[in-house]
Design a protein around this motif. Structure first.
Motif, PDB file in Angstrom:
ATOM      1  N   ASN A 133       0.856  -1.190   0.000  1.00 49.06           N
ATOM      2  CA  ASN A 133       0.000   0.000   0.000  1.00 49.06           C
ATOM      3  C   ASN A 133       0.891   1.239   0.000  1.00 49.06           C
ATOM      4  O   ASN A 133       1.280   1.751   1.049  1.00 49.06           O
ATOM      5  N   PRO A 189       1.105   7.955  -1.567  1.00 47.29           N
ATOM      6  CA  PRO A 189       1.035   8.743  -2.805  1.00 47.29           C
ATOM      7  C   PRO A 189       2.315   9.541  -3.068  1.00 47.29           C
ATOM      8  O   PRO A 189       2.750   9.653  -4.219  1.00 47.29           O
ATOM      9  N   THR A 194      -2.907  -0.536  -8.996  1.00 44.94           N
ATOM     10  CA  THR A 194      -4.297  -0.107  -8.961  1.00 44.94           C
ATOM     11  C   THR A 194      -4.402   1.411  -8.870  1.00 44.94           C
ATOM     12  O   THR A 194      -3.432   2.106  -8.541  1.00 44.94           O
ATOM     13  N   ASN A 195      -5.611   1.909  -9.116  1.00 43.30           N
ATOM     14  CA  ASN A 195      -5.820   3.361  -9.083  1.00 43.30           C
ATOM     15  C   ASN A 195      -5.698   3.933  -7.675  1.00 43.30           C
ATOM     16  O   ASN A 195      -5.585   5.151  -7.517  1.00 43.30           O
ATOM     17  N   ASP A 196      -5.724   3.087  -6.642  1.00 45.77           N
ATOM     18  CA  ASP A 196      -5.525   3.575  -5.280  1.00 45.77           C
ATOM     19  C   ASP A 196      -4.121   3.256  -4.774  1.00 45.77           C
ATOM     20  O   ASP A 196      -3.878   3.156  -3.588  1.00 45.77           O
ATOM     21  N   MET A 197      -3.191   3.113  -5.707  1.00 45.63           N
ATOM     22  CA  MET A 197      -1.762   2.987  -5.434  1.00 45.63           C
ATOM     23  C   MET A 197      -1.379   1.751  -4.624  1.00 45.63           C
ATOM     24  O   MET A 197      -0.506   1.790  -3.759  1.00 45.63           O
ATOM     25  N   LYS A 198      -2.030   0.653  -4.935  1.00 43.96           N
ATOM     26  CA  LYS A 198      -1.586  -0.636  -4.428  1.00 43.96           C
ATOM     27  C   LYS A 198      -0.760  -1.319  -5.520  1.00 43.96           C
ATOM     28  O   LYS A 198      -1.126  -1.284  -6.691  1.00 43.96           O
ATOM     29  N   GLU A 200     -17.210  -3.917  -4.851  1.00 41.53           N
ATOM     30  CA  GLU A 200     -16.163  -2.911  -5.030  1.00 41.53           C
ATOM     31  C   GLU A 200     -15.571  -3.053  -6.424  1.00 41.53           C
ATOM     32  O   GLU A 200     -15.310  -4.177  -6.873  1.00 41.53           O
ATOM     33  N   VAL A 208     -12.290  -1.826  -8.744  1.00 39.98           N
ATOM     34  CA  VAL A 208     -10.951  -1.230  -8.743  1.00 39.98           C
ATOM     35  C   VAL A 208     -10.419  -1.294 -10.164  1.00 39.98           C
ATOM     36  O   VAL A 208     -10.644  -2.283 -10.872  1.00 39.98           O
TER      37      VAL A 208
END
Length: 248
Positions: A33, A36, A67-71, A233, A235
């Motif tokens: 995780n 940013p 992923t778009n949530d920076m995983k 969900e 992603v």
């Protein structure tokens, strides 16, 4: 990334309350995780690690997805759970000496948490009539749909997803997808549906075309599925060949 004990990877699920007789492909998945503000540093370190692996040639391939949530997810196939006890990098770490430790010190600066789990390919629910593959050339964009369900609905949701596949087959849909189910290390039960496309625009065009192919019959079929989904969900992200590794 701190613990390299045979894992560095991500991917896909065991069995639920009722059993399947055929062997199923499992995957180890390691998720970082990333902060940013540290994405640039993380990618620099990840590329350095891939370069080191290409030089030292450790066992065990992996593919990487972001992923778009920076995983950052590292996905590796596994034959059995005994593989979790293997150290695939013991020779490499000895050969690299201090450089090995520096790579993982650099990784540790880039995130506050990471996790590992196992998922299993659900071949019977997957719709890829031309052959199942996690990666397809030129189709690196991904929509991942997590369909969570409660234990009491494990059989119902499986049957509902079979209904979705049968609809796609009957209509000759060109929108292919892979299904995985949650397993060891997953705190909740879910199915993961992965859809490949070229980019975000291609994904939208493909989705609209598929709605037209499935027609009005899709309504009751998907309504039945959603009846057993406790949470959904979506992603998006990309497969990253530049951050993936395969031994020579």
């Amino acid at each position: 990334m701190k613990t390299i004990k045979a894992t560095f990877f991500m991917a896909l699920l065991m069995s639920f309350t009722f059993n399947f007789s055929q062997a199923q492909q499992r995957y180890q998945i390691h998720v970082d995780n990333v902060k940013p503000s540290m994405v640039g540093e993380y990618e620099k370190t990840a590329k350095a690690f891939v370069d080191a692996c290409n030089e030292h040639n450790p066992e065990g391939p992996w593919v990487t997805a972001t992923t778009n949530d920076m995983k950052y997810m590292y996905i590796s196939p596994m034959e059995n759970f005994a593989e979790l006890d293997k150290n695939l990098y013991s020779d490499m770490s000895k050969a690299m000496g201090d450089a090995w430790g520096k790579i993982f010190s650099d990784f540790d600066k880039c995130y506050d948490s990471h996790s590992d789990f196992v998922i299993t390919l659900a071949e019977g629910l997957t719709y890829m009539p031309e052959g199942i593959s996690m990666t397809q050339e030129g189709l690196n964009y991904r929509n991942w749909y997590y369909l969570y369900y409660t234990p009491e609905n494990s059989r119902n949701i499986w049957e509902a997803m079979k209904g979705v596949k049968q609809l796609f087959e009957s209509k000759g849909s060109k929108s292919y997808y892979r299904v995985y189910r949650s397993g060891f290390g997953c705190p909740e039960n879910f199915y993961l549906v992965a859809v490949s496309s070229k980019d975000e625009l291609d994904s939208a065009v493909q989705g609209k075309a598929n709605e037209e192919i499935l027609g009005e019959e899709r309504g009751p079929v998907f309504e039945k599925l959603m009846k057993y989904v406790s949470r959904l969900e979506e992603v998006t992200g990309y497969m990253r060949p530049d951050l993936s590794y395969s031994p020579k």
